[in-house]
Design an enzyme around this catalytic site. Structure first.
Site, PDB file in Angstrom:
ATOM      1  N   CYS A  74      67.589  -4.951 -24.798  1.00 15.18           N
ATOM      2  CA  CYS A  74      67.937  -4.002 -23.744  1.00 15.18           C
ATOM      3  C   CYS A  74      69.448  -3.965 -23.521  1.00 15.18           C
ATOM      4  O   CYS A  74      70.075  -5.026 -23.379  1.00 15.18           O
ATOM      5  CB  CYS A  74      67.238  -4.389 -22.445  1.00 15.18           C
ATOM      6  SG  CYS A  74      67.734  -3.379 -21.035  1.00 15.18           S
ATOM      7  N   GLN A 285      47.002  -1.706 -11.115  1.00 14.67           N
ATOM      8  CA  GLN A 285      47.715  -2.685 -11.945  1.00 14.67           C
ATOM      9  C   GLN A 285      48.706  -1.994 -12.889  1.00 14.67           C
ATOM     10  O   GLN A 285      48.406  -0.948 -13.465  1.00 14.67           O
ATOM     11  CB  GLN A 285      46.709  -3.512 -12.755  1.00 14.67           C
ATOM     12  CG  GLN A 285      45.890  -4.479 -11.920  1.00 14.67           C
ATOM     13  CD  GLN A 285      46.649  -5.745 -11.558  1.00 14.67           C
ATOM     14  OE1 GLN A 285      47.841  -5.870 -11.820  1.00 14.67           O
ATOM     15  NE2 GLN A 285      45.965  -6.692 -10.936  1.00 14.67           N
ATOM     16  N   GLU A 335      39.286  -4.956   2.220  1.00 14.42           N
ATOM     17  CA  GLU A 335      40.723  -4.758   2.011  1.00 14.42           C
ATOM     18  C   GLU A 335      41.321  -4.294   3.332  1.00 14.42           C
ATOM     19  O   GLU A 335      40.719  -3.478   4.039  1.00 14.42           O
ATOM     20  CB  GLU A 335      40.946  -3.709   0.909  1.00 14.42           C
ATOM     21  CG  GLU A 335      42.327  -3.135   0.816  1.00 14.42           C
ATOM     22  CD  GLU A 335      43.370  -4.152   0.424  1.00 14.42           C
ATOM     23  OE1 GLU A 335      44.389  -4.226   1.140  1.00 14.42           O
ATOM     24  OE2 GLU A 335      43.171  -4.867  -0.575  1.00 14.42           O
ATOM     25  N   ASP A 383      41.735 -11.903  -5.077  1.00 16.00           N
ATOM     26  CA  ASP A 383      42.917 -11.478  -5.830  1.00 16.00           C
ATOM     27  C   ASP A 383      44.023 -11.202  -4.803  1.00 16.00           C
ATOM     28  O   ASP A 383      44.361 -10.058  -4.521  1.00 16.00           O
ATOM     29  CB  ASP A 383      42.595 -10.223  -6.644  1.00 16.00           C
ATOM     30  CG  ASP A 383      43.767  -9.768  -7.507  1.00 16.00           C
ATOM     31  OD1 ASP A 383      44.776 -10.502  -7.585  1.00 16.00           O
ATOM     32  OD2 ASP A 383      43.682  -8.670  -8.097  1.00 16.00           O
ATOM     33  N   CYS A 410      48.630 -14.063  -8.868  1.00 17.60           N
ATOM     34  CA  CYS A 410      49.901 -13.597  -9.442  1.00 17.60           C
ATOM     35  C   CYS A 410      51.028 -14.579  -9.133  1.00 17.60           C
ATOM     36  O   CYS A 410      52.196 -14.282  -9.377  1.00 17.60           O
ATOM     37  CB  CYS A 410      50.240 -12.201  -8.923  1.00 17.60           C
ATOM     38  SG  CYS A 410      50.414 -12.097  -7.126  1.00 17.60           S
TER      39      CYS A 410
END
Length: 454
Positions: A74, A285, A335, A383, A410
């Site tokens: 990059c 995602q 949620e 999650d 994550c």
């Protein structure tokens, strides 16, 4: 007394990498963080700052190079904050990420005997992002666009990003060249002046549909027709052009109001056999290829036979829920974001999955009520965001005691912390599978499989 001082120039041996990709060297036990250095290297550094228990140094020269060092392809890798480890070969990245997860599980979770498997990586770890959020601004009177520099809101101007789609590159470059002649002023965060704040480009991997979101400071957008025409000419595959209005003095990207300027309100994508409608602000995602790997792993650990009731805490727009619903008797998703629940319900209908229930609210409040109503889970899937599970949710899990917990994470540190709490409450962690969702960055996702001890 510290063994090094500011402005010292010394040669050090790099032993490790931090979670944000800086090399770690130790001088008489005193850690020095050296961005750009890799484990196994002997490097000359200039000490920039020394604190009581650690310091920072600048890489000056590499005396002995790591066999995993590569030239970052990059052009703005050194100034952009999007990627941290392009200078580490992909093989080296996989080794680093497995160690990152294993170290957290061992050190924070105190679970040295839990197997942490080799990372499931990508065959082609480039151009994987299906969403690009591109800030626009001005520097020295010139329109710039790209990505923020590390720990700042200064834009690293670029015409190419090797982890986003070519279509996003093309739109970024075309708008950057044409904003002035269209009379559109880029937004300046410091002064709260200007019109165009961000351009968000979303591409559905399965269908090829593309959405472009123009995030503007004001609703009135007289140049909209010109912008639509330019985007269509640049990328004819675009199927949706949307305006989002964010008039607040904030660094949050999206505002509350969204208008469709041209084309469809949503784009449609597919993960495995499950279809999803994605709107401008839907959580989805970023890496669709690896999402299939991640959710496949969660499904494997859930060990569904078709007779189980599953609860999906932090269900978002129902991505994992609908994956699980194909093999479970019934899936309930919760949620806290109401719009995400509406998306989840719509996606369940889109796929003809009537064995689902979605409810908006805090998981730690909704799940206990479900249990009181007789809606009990055999398997619970979490999650959570990077901060990990809410403490009250963990207490809820330990009280309700589903047979199996699948934890999709994550953040290895908060995963390890939460595994320790669940272990102390009677669960046993069988194994952990890391999955590389963000190649060229230090982020690593992992799926943990826990069983209730007999």
């Amino acid at each position: 007394m510290k063994p090094v001082n500011k402005n010292d120039r010394i040669t050090v041996h790099v032993e490790d990498l931090t979670h944000d990709g800086a090399g770690v060297a130790k001088v008489e036990g005193y850690p020095l963080f050296v961005p750009g250095a890799l484990p196994g290297e002997d490097v000359v550094v200039h000490v920039l700052k020394t604190l009581k228990s650690y310091g920072f140094a600048k890489l000056i020269e590499i005396k002995q190079s790591s066999p995993f060092r590569v030239t970052a392809p990059c052009p703005v890798f050194d100034t952009c904050g999007g990627c941290q480890i392009q200078h580490l070969s992909y093989e080296g990245q996989m080794t680093f990420k497995q160690k990152l997860v294993r170290d957290a599980i061992t050190r924070i979770g105190k679970l040295p005997d839990v197997p942490v498997h080799p990372v499931k990586g990508m065959e082609h770890p480039w151009r994987y992002r299906n969403k690009s959020q591109i800030p626009f601004g001005t520097q020295d009177g010139k329109v710039v666009a790209g990505f923020y520099q590390p720990r700042s809101h200064d834009i690293a101007d670029t015409d190419i990003c090797l982890i986003q789609t070519p279509e996003a590159d093309a739109i970024m470059v075309s708008l950057k060249k044409s904003l002035a002649e269209m009379g559109i002023e880029p937004y300046e965060e410091a002064t709260h002046r200007g019109m165009l704040r961000h351009v968000v480009v979303r591409k559905a991997r399965a269908t090829g549909e593309i959405m472009v979101v123009l995030v503007t400071k004001k609703k009135k957008f007289p140049q909209a027709a010109h912008a639509i025409e330019l985007i269509q000419a640049t990328v004819p595959e675009v199927t949706s052009i949307v305006q989002n209005i964010n008039s607040e003095k904030t660094n949050v990207i999206f505002g509350a109001e969204t208008l469709t300027l041209w084309g469809k309100d949503v784009i449609e994508d597919q993960i495995g056999d499950v279809r999803f409608e994605i709107s401008a602000r839907s959580f989805y995602q970023i890496n669709p290829e690896q999402t299939e790997v991640l959710y496949g792993q969660a499904l494997e650990y859930a060990q569904l036979t078709g007779k189980e009731t599953v609860i999906d805490a932090y269900c978002g727009i129902g991505t994992i829920s609908l994956f699980l619903a194909q093999q479970a008797e019934f899936v309930m998703g919760v949620e806290i974001v109401p719009q995400a629940i509406e998306d989840a319900k719509r996606n369940a209908e889109l796929n003809g999955l009537s064995n689902t229930l979605f409810e908006a609210g805090p998981a730690e409040q909704v799940i206990p009520r479900w249990y009181k109503e007789g809606k009990k889970a055999d398997v619970l899937v979490v999650d959570p965001p990077r901060k990990g599970c809410d403490e009250q949710l963990l207490r809820t899990i330990l009280k309700q005691r589903p047979t199996r917990v699948v934890y999709v994470s994550c953040n290895p540190a908060t995963l390890a912390r939460d595994l320790r709490i669940l272990e102390d409450g009677g669960y046993r962690t069988k194994e952990v599978q890391p999955v590389d969702m963000f190649p060229q960055s230090t982020h690593c996702e992992a799926v943990a499989w826990l069983e209730l001890a007999e």
